[in-house]
Design an enzyme around this catalytic site. Structure first.
Site, PDB file in Angstrom:
ATOM      1  N   ASN A 231      62.484  83.089  58.062  1.00  0.00           N
ATOM      2  CA  ASN A 231      63.429  83.745  57.159  1.00  0.00           C
ATOM      3  C   ASN A 231      62.964  83.509  55.718  1.00  0.00           C
ATOM      4  OD1 ASN A 231      65.689  84.241  55.409  1.00  0.00           O
ATOM      5  ND2 ASN A 231      67.039  84.152  57.188  1.00  0.00           N
TER       6      ASN A 231
ATOM      7  N   ARG B  95      64.279  83.793  38.086  1.00  0.00           N
ATOM      8  CA  ARG B  95      63.573  83.973  36.822  1.00  0.00           C
ATOM      9  C   ARG B  95      63.303  85.434  36.475  1.00  0.00           C
ATOM     10  NH1 ARG B  95      60.559  79.617  34.627  1.00  0.00           N
ATOM     11  NH2 ARG B  95      59.812  81.176  33.152  1.00  0.00           N
TER      12      ARG B  95
ATOM     13  N   HIS C 141      67.798  88.596  55.406  1.00  0.00           N
ATOM     14  CA  HIS C 141      69.249  88.773  55.512  1.00  0.00           C
ATOM     15  C   HIS C 141      69.772  89.310  54.182  1.00  0.00           C
ATOM     16  CE1 HIS C 141      73.263  87.013  57.183  1.00  0.00           C
ATOM     17  NE2 HIS C 141      73.507  88.020  56.363  1.00  0.00           N
TER      18      HIS C 141
ATOM     19  N   ARG D 118      72.232  90.863  51.569  1.00  0.00           N
ATOM     20  CA  ARG D 118      73.683  90.936  51.395  1.00  0.00           C
ATOM     21  C   ARG D 118      74.009  92.007  50.358  1.00  0.00           C
ATOM     22  NH1 ARG D 118      72.988  85.549  53.094  1.00  0.00           N
ATOM     23  NH2 ARG D 118      74.597  84.906  54.591  1.00  0.00           N
TER      24      ARG D 118
ATOM     25  N   HIS E  96      69.700  87.526  46.946  1.00  0.00           N
ATOM     26  CA  HIS E  96      68.363  87.031  47.302  1.00  0.00           C
ATOM     27  C   HIS E  96      67.519  88.225  47.753  1.00  0.00           C
ATOM     28  CE1 HIS E  96      70.641  86.784  51.034  1.00  0.00           C
ATOM     29  NE2 HIS E  96      71.252  85.683  50.647  1.00  0.00           N
TER      30      HIS E  96
ATOM     31  N   GLU F  46      68.907  90.758  59.446  1.00  0.00           N
ATOM     32  CA  GLU F  46      70.229  90.233  59.760  1.00  0.00           C
ATOM     33  C   GLU F  46      71.247  90.753  58.753  1.00  0.00           C
ATOM     34  OE1 GLU F  46      68.873  85.821  61.406  1.00  0.00           O
ATOM     35  OE2 GLU F  46      69.827  86.017  59.438  1.00  0.00           O
TER      36      GLU F  46
ATOM     37  N   THR G 109      76.498  81.150  52.906  1.00  0.00           N
ATOM     38  CA  THR G 109      75.607  81.349  54.037  1.00  0.00           C
ATOM     39  C   THR G 109      76.466  81.678  55.246  1.00  0.00           C
ATOM     40  OG1 THR G 109      73.793  80.391  55.335  1.00  0.00           O
ATOM     41  CG2 THR G 109      75.596  78.916  54.712  1.00  0.00           C
TER      42      THR G 109
ATOM     43  N   HIS H  98      70.059  78.646  62.393  1.00  0.00           N
ATOM     44  CA  HIS H  98      70.918  78.035  61.382  1.00  0.00           C
ATOM     45  C   HIS H  98      70.789  76.513  61.439  1.00  0.00           C
ATOM     46  CE1 HIS H  98      73.930  79.010  58.249  1.00  0.00           C
ATOM     47  NE2 HIS H  98      74.171  77.721  58.345  1.00  0.00           N
ATOM     48  N   ASP H  99      70.164  75.974  60.412  1.00  0.00           N
ATOM     49  CA  ASP H  99      69.952  74.536  60.241  1.00  0.00           C
ATOM     50  C   ASP H  99      69.016  73.913  61.278  1.00  0.00           C
ATOM     51  OD1 ASP H  99      71.485  74.587  57.995  1.00  0.00           O
ATOM     52  OD2 ASP H  99      73.228  73.566  58.854  1.00  0.00           O
TER      53      ASP H  99
ATOM     54  N   GLY I  50      64.737  79.404  58.044  1.00  0.00           N
ATOM     55  CA  GLY I  50      64.430  79.687  56.655  1.00  0.00           C
ATOM     56  C   GLY I  50      64.605  78.494  55.740  1.00  0.00           C
ATOM     57  N   HIS I  51      65.845  78.070  55.530  1.00  0.00           N
ATOM     58  CA  HIS I  51      66.141  77.050  54.525  1.00  0.00           C
ATOM     59  C   HIS I  51      65.352  75.771  54.768  1.00  0.00           C
ATOM     60  CE1 HIS I  51      68.553  75.028  51.456  1.00  0.00           C
ATOM     61  NE2 HIS I  51      68.596  73.996  52.281  1.00  0.00           N
TER      62      HIS I  51
END
EC number: 2.6.99.2
Length: 237
Positions: free
Chosen positions: A7, A18, A43, A45, A50, A70, A100, A190-191, A213-214
């Site tokens: 992700n 920036r 993903h 939104r 992002h 997603e 999130t 997720h996580d 991703g994260h």
């Protein structure tokens, strides 16, 4: 082997902080595939804080592995996915102001809506997946929508595992067994991280794909993106 889809939302977050085009998300997508990733996930939104809708279009020509988009199937998202036609669309019921994703679908309550959305995507040759909590009734509900796959929402597992509670895997394993018996493909996300991914994979039968991703981007700050991707691939074997 379970596929690793990276992700790249966090790369877009960094770029947007920036202005300009550094880092370039299209180049990053090319690079993660070159380093061994078997998919790219985004993903977008509605507020485009992002990944932007134009990013989704720009990525289409360069993602030669799995392309997974997603999002919450609002009108703008539906139109975007039908235009881009990724490999897979993952339906996530996140609110517009959510930091999130924080919950799976109630596949029983929203069955009729999901049936219509999924049918339209499938008629356009797009594989569908539904983001779900590890609840057996929700897996059965997902089957009734006609979806191709489910994506298990793994935040609960990840948190409990970090506290040493390995029994937190049990509802996920039970849901995976049910999904397999119903002919549903299984994704997860997720996580998930280098700390927990191998244990999760070893205990989820038929796990086809993880979207990370994260954690992966954060780990790459210390270890390097190419190295981290190889570490995930090794743990997913």
């Amino acid at each position: 082997m379970t596929k690793l889809s990276v992700n790249i939302n966090k790369i877009a977050t960094l770029r947007n902080s920036r202005g300009g085009d550094v880092p370039n998300v299209v180049q990053f997508a090319k690079d993660v595939q070159r380093f061994g990733a078997e998919g790219v996930t985004i993903h977008p939104r509605p507020d485009e804080r992002h990944i932007r809708y134009q990013d989704a279009r720009d990525l289409k020509p360069v993602v030669y592995t799995e392309y997974n988009i997603e999002g919450n199937p609002v009108k703008s998202f539906l139109d975007l996915v039908l235009q881009v036609k990724p490999t897979q669309v993952t339906l996530v019921p996140d609110a517009e102001d959510a930091i999130t994703s924080n919950a799976g679908w109630d596949t029983i309550k929203h069955k009729d809506f999901l049936v219509d959305v999924i049918k339209e995507f499938q008629q356009n040759g797009i594989r569908t997946s539904i983001f779900v909590d590890p609840v057996l009734e929700q897996i059965e509900g997902a089957k009734a929508t006609g979806t191709d796959r489910i994506e298990l929402y793994t935040e609960g597992f990840a948190h409990q595992y970090s506290l040493g509670n390995k029994e937190a895997i049990e509802p996920y394993a039970a849901c995976a067994e049910l999904a397999n018996s119903l002919g549903l493909g299984i994704n997860a996300g997720h996580d998930l991280s280098l700390d927990n991914i191998q244990f999760f994979k070893e205990n989820i039968p038929g796990l086809l794909e993880v979207s990370i991703g994260h954690a992966l981007i954060a780990e790459s700050l210390y270890l390097g993106i190419e190295n981290v991707i190889q570490m995930y691939l090794h743990k997913l074997k």
